[in-house]
Scaffold this active site. Sequence first.
Site, PDB file in Angstrom:
ATOM      1  CE  LYS A 121     -13.945 -36.385 -11.864  1.00 18.28           C
ATOM      2  NZ  LYS A 121     -14.965 -36.317 -12.519  1.00 18.28           N
ATOM      3  CE  LYS A 204     -10.999 -42.361 -12.201  1.00 12.46           C
ATOM      4  NZ  LYS A 204     -12.256 -42.591 -12.858  1.00 12.46           N
ATOM      5  CE  LYS A 207     -17.868 -42.272 -17.570  1.00 15.25           C
ATOM      6  NZ  LYS A 207     -18.233 -41.809 -16.233  1.00 15.25           N
TER       7      LYS A 207
HETATM    8  P1  ATP Z   1     -15.013 -39.299 -15.638  1.00 13.32           P
HETATM    9  O1  ATP Z   1     -13.901 -39.557 -15.866  1.00 13.32           O
HETATM   10  O2  ATP Z   1     -15.608 -38.366 -16.111  1.00 13.32           O
HETATM   11  O3  ATP Z   1     -14.744 -38.988 -13.718  1.00 13.32           O
HETATM   12  P2  ATP Z   1     -14.624 -41.690 -15.044  1.00 13.32           P
HETATM   13  O4  ATP Z   1     -14.434 -42.658 -16.204  1.00 13.32           O
HETATM   14  O5  ATP Z   1     -14.078 -42.227 -13.973  1.00 13.32           O
HETATM   15  O6  ATP Z   1     -15.806 -41.150 -15.242  1.00 13.32           O
HETATM   16  P3  ATP Z   1     -17.174 -43.473 -13.440  1.00 13.32           P
HETATM   17  O7  ATP Z   1     -18.578 -43.031 -13.741  1.00 13.32           O
HETATM   18  O8  ATP Z   1     -16.877 -41.609 -12.419  1.00 13.32           O
HETATM   19  O9  ATP Z   1     -16.217 -43.137 -14.713  1.00 13.32           O
HETATM   20  O10 ATP Z   1     -17.416 -44.130 -12.955  1.00 13.32           O
HETATM   21  C1  ATP Z   1     -17.836 -45.711 -13.012  1.00 13.32           C
HETATM   22  C2  ATP Z   1     -17.272 -46.577 -12.147  1.00 13.32           C
HETATM   23  O11 ATP Z   1     -16.137 -47.147 -13.045  1.00 13.32           O
HETATM   24  C3  ATP Z   1     -16.715 -46.291 -10.813  1.00 13.32           C
HETATM   25  O12 ATP Z   1     -17.145 -47.766 -10.573  1.00 13.32           O
HETATM   26  C4  ATP Z   1     -15.609 -46.268 -11.212  1.00 13.32           C
HETATM   27  O13 ATP Z   1     -14.733 -46.642 -10.040  1.00 13.32           O
HETATM   28  C5  ATP Z   1     -14.909 -47.650 -11.935  1.00 13.32           C
HETATM   29  N1  ATP Z   1     -14.055 -47.195 -13.018  1.00 13.32           N
HETATM   30  C6  ATP Z   1     -13.819 -45.775 -13.540  1.00 13.32           C
HETATM   31  N2  ATP Z   1     -12.735 -45.582 -13.824  1.00 13.32           N
HETATM   32  C7  ATP Z   1     -11.630 -46.415 -13.771  1.00 13.32           C
HETATM   33  C8  ATP Z   1     -10.411 -47.340 -13.887  1.00 13.32           C
HETATM   34  N3  ATP Z   1      -9.681 -46.452 -14.646  1.00 13.32           N
HETATM   35  N4  ATP Z   1     -10.633 -48.641 -13.936  1.00 13.32           N
HETATM   36  C9  ATP Z   1     -11.872 -49.590 -13.545  1.00 13.32           C
HETATM   37  N5  ATP Z   1     -12.172 -48.563 -13.121  1.00 13.32           N
HETATM   38  C10 ATP Z   1     -13.063 -47.991 -13.410  1.00 13.32           C
END
Ligand code: ATP
Length: 344
Positions: A121, A204, A207
């Site tokens: 980040k 990965k 969002k």
């Molecule tokens: P950001 O993009 O803002 O970092 P994010 O989409 O990675 O957000 P988080 O809020 O950081 O989402 O994660 C919430 C939950 O969803 C965590 O338990 C994280 O491990 C899970 N998660 C996020 N992205 C994935 C993914 N691509 N596959 C499986 N689990 C995920």
Amino acid sequence: MSDQINAQFRPRIFSGIQPSGGLTLGNYLGALKRFAALQGDKAETIYCIVDLHAITVWQDPEVLRARIREAAAAFMAAGVDPAQSILFNQSQVSAHAEMAWLFNTVARVGWMYRMTQFKDKAGKNTENVSLGLLAYPALMAADILTYQATAVPVGEDQKQHLELTRDIAAKFNHDYGVEHFPITEPLIEGVATRVMSLRDGSKKMSKSDPSDASRINLTDDADTIAQKIRKARTDAEPLPGQMDALKDRPEAKNLVNIYAALTDETPDQVLARFEGQGFGAFKPALAEVAVEALSPITRRMAEFMADPAQIDAILADGSARADAVATPILERTKDIMGLLRTRA
Ligand code: ATP
Ligand code: LTN
């Protein structure tokens, strides 16, 4: 050793999601779906919308407020029941921020710089990001340990943060000669612990990815889902009969894993049906199962969103219940550290 310490704590599950954007299929399969499944009588379940984490990068205040409510709607639409679980937003329970400060004095700066999420980040900008982005994992440890949570369901990307949470708990217990915090177990289970971007099989699904085509949002309609899957990056080979053969085909592997997670099958069961077929046949089938699984969630989310006052009341109630668990543990932590408490 952790088993011995952990036996002293009642089983309690805690997890959180940032309201830093609309939730994705990755969040659903890696987190929300499992949060709902873990509810029941085996352990208390506490689920949190971690708004204090979201503001470690800039958030427009009006947008953030809307996203907190939208995240609450997504939790409930995915099956988190506020009667069975505590559902709340982090900033309404001040114990999180206070415990995070206490942990800032336990954790070492070097631990924070080693976190891959921080490195990703911050990029080359390590001097100019907020101090909060660096301290983020101490707040996450506070979220978990303020409830003495014994297990935390998350996706694969959070494994390193959970190891750091265990390090903070162990260092605190050691430095103060107590067995106050459990050594929390990560629950990283299933075939969708790391759903990948639809545009790049090495990243990965996230969002906050600038490309909307890289992800499926829980608010996408059936046509959008079908179109994104149709355009997802793949290769020209037919599907094999077994997952082993997809080792070097990350995009193909990702789509098969998503299919399996959506239908609660193993990836090999899915491949047994599609062996020899190409993506021209597989993608429409995947779109169909994705729409079937997601459209009831999208619909329920919209129903919850139509009544923001009800969401606010649920978060208020959840926050009060969370506070009642967290505050005595925070107070005990202060006592152990020698911080004088004289108020009744
Ligand atoms: P950001 O993009 O803002 O970092 P994010 O989409 O990675 O957000 P988080 O809020 O950081 O989402 O994660 C919430 C939950 O969803 C965590 O338990 C994280 O491990 C899970 N998660 C996020 N992205 C994935 C993914 N691509 N596959 C499986 N689990 C995920
Ligand atoms: N860091 C996590 C979100 C998060 C979390 C937590 C997850 C904050 N606090 C406590 C589990 C338990 C993320 O970025 N996905």
